[in-house]
Design a protein around this motif. Structure first.
Motif, short mmCIF file in Angstrom:
data_model
loop_
_atom_site.label_atom_id
_atom_site.label_comp_id
_atom_site.label_asym_id
_atom_site.label_seq_id
_atom_site.Cartn_x
_atom_site.Cartn_y
_atom_site.Cartn_z
N HIS A 173 18.99 49.69 134.69
CA HIS A 173 17.79 50.43 135.02
C HIS A 173 18.07 51.82 135.55
O HIS A 173 17.21 52.43 136.15
CB HIS A 173 16.97 49.64 136.06
CG HIS A 173 16.46 48.35 135.51
ND1 HIS A 173 15.63 48.28 134.42
CD2 HIS A 173 16.69 47.07 135.87
CE1 HIS A 173 15.35 47.01 134.15
NE2 HIS A 173 16.00 46.26 135.01
N ASN A 174 19.24 52.32 135.33
CA ASN A 174 19.61 53.64 135.78
C ASN A 174 20.02 54.46 134.57
O ASN A 174 20.72 53.96 133.70
CB ASN A 174 20.78 53.53 136.77
CG ASN A 174 21.01 54.83 137.51
OD1 ASN A 174 20.90 55.90 136.93
ND2 ASN A 174 21.32 54.73 138.78
N PRO A 175 19.62 55.73 134.49
CA PRO A 175 20.04 56.54 133.33
C PRO A 175 21.56 56.63 133.19
O PRO A 175 22.08 56.68 132.10
CB PRO A 175 19.43 57.91 133.61
CG PRO A 175 18.35 57.68 134.60
CD PRO A 175 18.72 56.45 135.37
N ALA A 176 22.28 56.63 134.30
CA ALA A 176 23.73 56.69 134.22
C ALA A 176 24.30 55.36 133.74
O ALA A 176 25.42 55.29 133.26
CB ALA A 176 24.33 57.05 135.57
N GLY A 177 23.51 54.29 133.85
CA GLY A 177 23.97 52.98 133.44
C GLY A 177 23.94 52.75 131.95
O GLY A 177 24.49 51.77 131.46
N SER A 178 23.30 53.64 131.18
CA SER A 178 23.25 53.44 129.73
C SER A 178 24.65 53.55 129.12
O SER A 178 24.97 52.85 128.17
CB SER A 178 22.29 54.43 129.09
OG SER A 178 22.75 55.75 129.27
N ASP A 179 25.47 54.45 129.67
CA ASP A 179 26.85 54.54 129.17
C ASP A 179 27.61 53.26 129.47
O ASP A 179 28.38 52.77 128.64
CB ASP A 179 27.57 55.73 129.82
CG ASP A 179 26.99 57.05 129.37
OD1 ASP A 179 27.16 58.04 130.11
OD2 ASP A 179 26.37 57.11 128.30
N ALA A 180 27.40 52.73 130.66
CA ALA A 180 28.08 51.48 131.03
C ALA A 180 27.60 50.34 130.16
O ALA A 180 28.38 49.44 129.82
CB ALA A 180 27.84 51.17 132.50
N LEU A 181 26.33 50.36 129.80
CA LEU A 181 25.80 49.32 128.92
C LEU A 181 26.51 49.34 127.57
O LEU A 181 26.88 48.29 127.03
CB LEU A 181 24.29 49.49 128.74
CG LEU A 181 23.61 48.49 127.84
CD1 LEU A 181 23.71 47.11 128.45
CD2 LEU A 181 22.16 48.87 127.63
N TRP A 182 26.75 50.54 127.04
CA TRP A 182 27.45 50.63 125.76
C TRP A 182 28.91 50.19 125.89
O TRP A 182 29.46 49.59 124.96
CB TRP A 182 27.37 52.05 125.20
CG TRP A 182 26.04 52.33 124.61
CD1 TRP A 182 25.08 53.15 125.10
CD2 TRP A 182 25.51 51.75 123.42
NE1 TRP A 182 23.99 53.13 124.30
CE2 TRP A 182 24.21 52.27 123.24
CE3 TRP A 182 25.99 50.85 122.48
CZ2 TRP A 182 23.41 51.93 122.17
CZ3 TRP A 182 25.18 50.51 121.41
CH2 TRP A 182 23.91 51.03 121.26
N VAL A 183 29.51 50.49 127.01
CA VAL A 183 30.89 50.04 127.23
C VAL A 183 30.94 48.52 127.29
O VAL A 183 31.79 47.88 126.67
CB VAL A 183 31.48 50.68 128.52
CG1 VAL A 183 32.79 50.03 128.89
CG2 VAL A 183 31.66 52.17 128.32
N LEU A 184 30.03 47.92 128.05
CA LEU A 184 29.98 46.47 128.13
C LEU A 184 29.70 45.85 126.76
O LEU A 184 30.29 44.83 126.39
CB LEU A 184 28.92 46.02 129.14
CG LEU A 184 29.24 46.30 130.60
CD1 LEU A 184 28.04 45.94 131.48
CD2 LEU A 184 30.46 45.53 131.03
N PHE A 185 28.80 46.45 126.00
CA PHE A 185 28.47 45.95 124.67
C PHE A 185 29.69 46.04 123.75
O PHE A 185 29.99 45.12 122.99
CB PHE A 185 27.29 46.74 124.11
CG PHE A 185 26.81 46.27 122.79
CD1 PHE A 185 27.02 47.01 121.65
CD2 PHE A 185 26.13 45.06 122.68
CE1 PHE A 185 26.58 46.56 120.44
CE2 PHE A 185 25.69 44.61 121.47
CZ PHE A 185 25.91 45.37 120.33
#
Length: 136
Positions: free
Chosen positions: A105-117
């Motif tokens: 839920h954080n704009p900075a977390g979208s990069d982390a989401l792609w890394v996790l994916f």
């Protein structure tokens, strides 16, 4: 309508007598024991199985463990430096689902989401191959 009379239950003595009867016993065919023993001797006389080359695989295993440790250290440092976590809250005190909520839920977390994916895809492939290969 036929009247079917129930049969009385067998006693233990009757059951033991029926099972101990040698008339209905199974006997192996002629030459079976000899064929089995020949197969056992042929297997024992064969060459020993090829041992796994641990000396060649050990550097790769060490490199994999080192890479996983490096990824864990870098990811942990990135979580500590992340600007979306307040300074007074420790990342280690957050349960994993809550920390993932902060990432999602954080704009900075979208990069982390792609890394996790991108890490989940090869992990899923490896688990699938392991299940398919070793599910005998």
């Amino acid at each position: 309508m036929s009247s079917h009379l129930p049969t009385p239950p067998l006693t233990d003595a009757q059951l033991d007598a029926a099972l101990a009867s040698p008339a209905d016993g199974l006997l192996p065919s002629s030459g079976f024991a000899d064929a089995v023993m020949q197969a056992v001797h042929a297997q024992a006389a064969g060459p020993a199985p090829i041992p796994f080359p641990w000396k060649r695989a050990l550097p790769g295993c060490i490199a994999i463990v080192g890479a996983l440790l490096l990824v864990a250290i870098v990811f942990g440092g990135w979580l500590r430096r992340a600007s979306f976590l307040p300074a007074h809250s420790a990342a280690s005190s957050l349960p994993l689902p809550l920390s993932l909520e902060l990432l999602l839920h954080n704009p900075a977390g979208s990069d982390a989401l792609w890394v996790l994916f991108s890490l989940a895809i090869p992990a899923g492939c490896l688990l699938l191959m392991r299940r398919l290969l070793f599910s005998r």
